[in-house]
Design a protein around this motif. Structure first.
Motif, PDB file in Angstrom:
ATOM      1  N   LEU A 141     -91.010  23.804 -59.110  1.00 11.35           N
ATOM      2  CA  LEU A 141     -90.303  22.543 -59.363  1.00 11.35           C
ATOM      3  C   LEU A 141     -88.788  22.733 -59.246  1.00 11.35           C
ATOM      4  O   LEU A 141     -88.085  21.881 -58.683  1.00 11.35           O
ATOM      5  CB  LEU A 141     -90.659  22.017 -60.757  1.00 11.35           C
ATOM      6  CG  LEU A 141     -92.082  21.471 -60.931  1.00 11.35           C
ATOM      7  CD1 LEU A 141     -92.344  21.143 -62.397  1.00 11.35           C
ATOM      8  CD2 LEU A 141     -92.304  20.232 -60.059  1.00 11.35           C
ATOM      9  N   ALA A 142     -88.298  23.864 -59.773  1.00 16.27           N
ATOM     10  CA  ALA A 142     -86.863  24.145 -59.692  1.00 16.27           C
ATOM     11  C   ALA A 142     -86.433  24.340 -58.247  1.00 16.27           C
ATOM     12  O   ALA A 142     -85.382  23.822 -57.819  1.00 16.27           O
ATOM     13  CB  ALA A 142     -86.528  25.387 -60.520  1.00 16.27           C
ATOM     14  N   TYR A 143     -87.215  25.073 -57.468  1.00 16.31           N
ATOM     15  CA  TYR A 143     -86.884  25.294 -56.060  1.00 16.31           C
ATOM     16  C   TYR A 143     -86.902  23.977 -55.284  1.00 16.31           C
ATOM     17  O   TYR A 143     -86.051  23.732 -54.431  1.00 16.31           O
ATOM     18  CB  TYR A 143     -87.865  26.291 -55.440  1.00 16.31           C
ATOM     19  CG  TYR A 143     -87.415  27.731 -55.519  1.00 16.31           C
ATOM     20  CD1 TYR A 143     -86.736  28.205 -56.633  1.00 16.31           C
ATOM     21  CD2 TYR A 143     -87.680  28.629 -54.487  1.00 16.31           C
ATOM     22  CE1 TYR A 143     -86.312  29.519 -56.712  1.00 16.31           C
ATOM     23  CE2 TYR A 143     -87.263  29.955 -54.556  1.00 16.31           C
ATOM     24  CZ  TYR A 143     -86.583  30.390 -55.671  1.00 16.31           C
ATOM     25  OH  TYR A 143     -86.164  31.699 -55.744  1.00 16.31           O
ATOM     26  N   ARG A 144     -87.893  23.137 -55.570  1.00 22.46           N
ATOM     27  CA  ARG A 144     -87.953  21.856 -54.866  1.00 22.46           C
ATOM     28  C   ARG A 144     -86.699  21.028 -55.172  1.00 22.46           C
ATOM     29  O   ARG A 144     -86.082  20.458 -54.264  1.00 22.46           O
ATOM     30  CB  ARG A 144     -89.209  21.083 -55.264  1.00 22.46           C
ATOM     31  CG  ARG A 144     -89.361  19.749 -54.514  1.00 22.46           C
ATOM     32  CD  ARG A 144     -90.609  18.993 -54.952  1.00 22.46           C
ATOM     33  NE  ARG A 144     -91.826  19.685 -54.585  1.00 22.46           N
ATOM     34  CZ  ARG A 144     -92.391  19.634 -53.384  1.00 22.46           C
ATOM     35  NH1 ARG A 144     -91.807  18.925 -52.415  1.00 22.46           N
ATOM     36  NH2 ARG A 144     -93.509  20.275 -53.148  1.00 22.46           N
ATOM     37  N   ALA A 145     -86.321  20.973 -56.450  1.00 25.24           N
ATOM     38  CA  ALA A 145     -85.130  20.219 -56.833  1.00 25.24           C
ATOM     39  C   ALA A 145     -83.878  20.803 -56.185  1.00 25.24           C
ATOM     40  O   ALA A 145     -83.006  20.064 -55.707  1.00 25.24           O
ATOM     41  CB  ALA A 145     -84.989  20.212 -58.354  1.00 25.24           C
ATOM     42  N   ASP A 146     -83.771  22.132 -56.152  1.00 26.77           N
ATOM     43  CA  ASP A 146     -82.604  22.779 -55.552  1.00 26.77           C
ATOM     44  C   ASP A 146     -82.509  22.472 -54.065  1.00 26.77           C
ATOM     45  O   ASP A 146     -81.418  22.175 -53.544  1.00 26.77           O
ATOM     46  CB  ASP A 146     -82.675  24.296 -55.758  1.00 26.77           C
ATOM     47  CG  ASP A 146     -82.452  24.704 -57.211  1.00 26.77           C
ATOM     48  OD1 ASP A 146     -81.862  23.905 -57.960  1.00 26.77           O
ATOM     49  OD2 ASP A 146     -82.868  25.813 -57.579  1.00 26.77           O
ATOM     50  N   LEU A 147     -83.634  22.543 -53.375  1.00 35.08           N
ATOM     51  CA  LEU A 147     -83.645  22.316 -51.926  1.00 35.08           C
ATOM     52  C   LEU A 147     -83.364  20.842 -51.607  1.00 35.08           C
ATOM     53  O   LEU A 147     -82.605  20.536 -50.677  1.00 35.08           O
ATOM     54  CB  LEU A 147     -84.975  22.753 -51.330  1.00 35.08           C
ATOM     55  CG  LEU A 147     -85.244  24.263 -51.379  1.00 35.08           C
ATOM     56  CD1 LEU A 147     -86.670  24.576 -50.943  1.00 35.08           C
ATOM     57  CD2 LEU A 147     -84.253  25.029 -50.502  1.00 35.08           C
TER      58      LEU A 147
END
Length: 309
Positions: free
Chosen positions: A27-33
């Motif tokens: 979820l964090a990676y998706r938000a960052d990207l």
């Protein structure tokens, strides 16, 4: 942006299957990207110049947050490059704030023994199931050679030769490396090959292509659970870490390990020296020349006399 959404989905699928990334990490990676895509106007064809604008946008964030966002983008573009969807990795311009690097998850040799004991029990029957023979070959190559999940899944049917204890792989960044293959792994692959169609281009076929990362991830988790090991502690990437850590514990040279893992920078390989620190301390205490010398103890009567005066 639709192209970005599709690529991000594929990248996160890889992170879940190959790296065993948790739901929160994904979820964090998706938000960052997605956040980076909004700032630069899309990730799929972004240039180094476009990504350079992220440094200013992240200027007020904590170093740990910047490190995570930059790491997500570097991993994303490395994935695109490895999959042949980009020729370059523009994320090299992103900042690298100094943070403490987390130690990799590893299994003990006793836990790995439990995995192999279960596999051996399944294939020791008169007519082992093809699925168990395939699992034996997969685990032997993951732990015995330290292959990445993508490298393992995409092996050609004839990648391993009966008379050659190694294979040559083209890994991240198009770098070639020599990977040692144990006698055990070759025997396991040989047993599995009799169940692979002669016209299959892949060693581990599935449908029209090869076994997916998600399926490999599921197989490894199921094996761990059956062996009495918490499934969340085990993934294909954890077995690669175990390969590296246990080799280092056995006395492997760090440069040789770097070559076998396919790391461009030895700094990446050096993370395993921290995992092995306890053994190194024990080694100094038991093997260093000073360890055999008696520790000099002060003469108590002399010390007492000196203090009395």
């Amino acid at each position: 942006m639709n192209m970005d959404a599709s690529l991000i989905d594929r990248f996160l699928e890889m992170m879940a299957a190959e790296r065993g990334a948790s739901r929160n990490t994904l979820l964090a990676y998706r938000a960052d990207l997605q956040g980076a895509a909004t700032i630069v106007g899309g990730l799929s064809d972004a240039t180094q110049g476009a990504l350079g604008a992220l440094s200013a946008a992240w200027a007020t964030l904590a170093a740990s947050s910047v490190a995570r966002k930059a790491s997500a983008l570097r991993a994303f573009y490395a994935f695109l490059q490895e999959e042949g969807m980009r020729d370059d990795n523009p994320a090299s311009v992103l900042p690298r704030p100094v943070t403490r690097r987390p130690l990799p998850k590893v299994l003990s040799t006793q836990e790995v023994d439990r995995l192999f004991a279960l596999i051996e029990e399944r294939v020791a029957v008169a007519h082992p199931a093809p699925a168990d023979l395939r699992l034996a070959a997969l685990i032997e190559l993951l732990y015995g050679s330290g292959l990445r999940a993508t490298e393992l899944m995409s092996l050609p049917r004839r990648a391993l030769a009966a008379d050659r204890p190694f294979l040559i792989l083209r890994g991240k960044g198009g770098r070639e490396r020599l990977v040692p293959i144990s006698d055990r792994a070759r025997a396991a692959v040989s047993a599995w090959l009799s169940h692979v169609a002669a016209d299959s281009p892949w060693l581990f076929p599935s449908g029209k292509t090869y076994l997916s990362r998600i399926r490999l991830y599921q197989l490894v988790k199921a094996l761990a659970a059956a062996a009495g090991i918490a499934p969340e502690r085990v993934s294909p990437h954890v077995l690669r870490h175990a390969f590296a850590t246990h080799l280092l514990e056995g006395g492997a040279d760090l440069r040789a390990l770097q070559s076998m893992l396919g790391h461009a920078d030895i700094g990446t390989t050096q993370i395993y020296t921290h995992v092995d620190s306890r053994r190194l301390v024990e080694l100094v205490n038991s093997r260093h020349p000073l360890a055999s010398m008696a520790l000099h103890k002060p003469n108590r009567r002399v010390d007492d006399a000196a203090s009395a005066s």
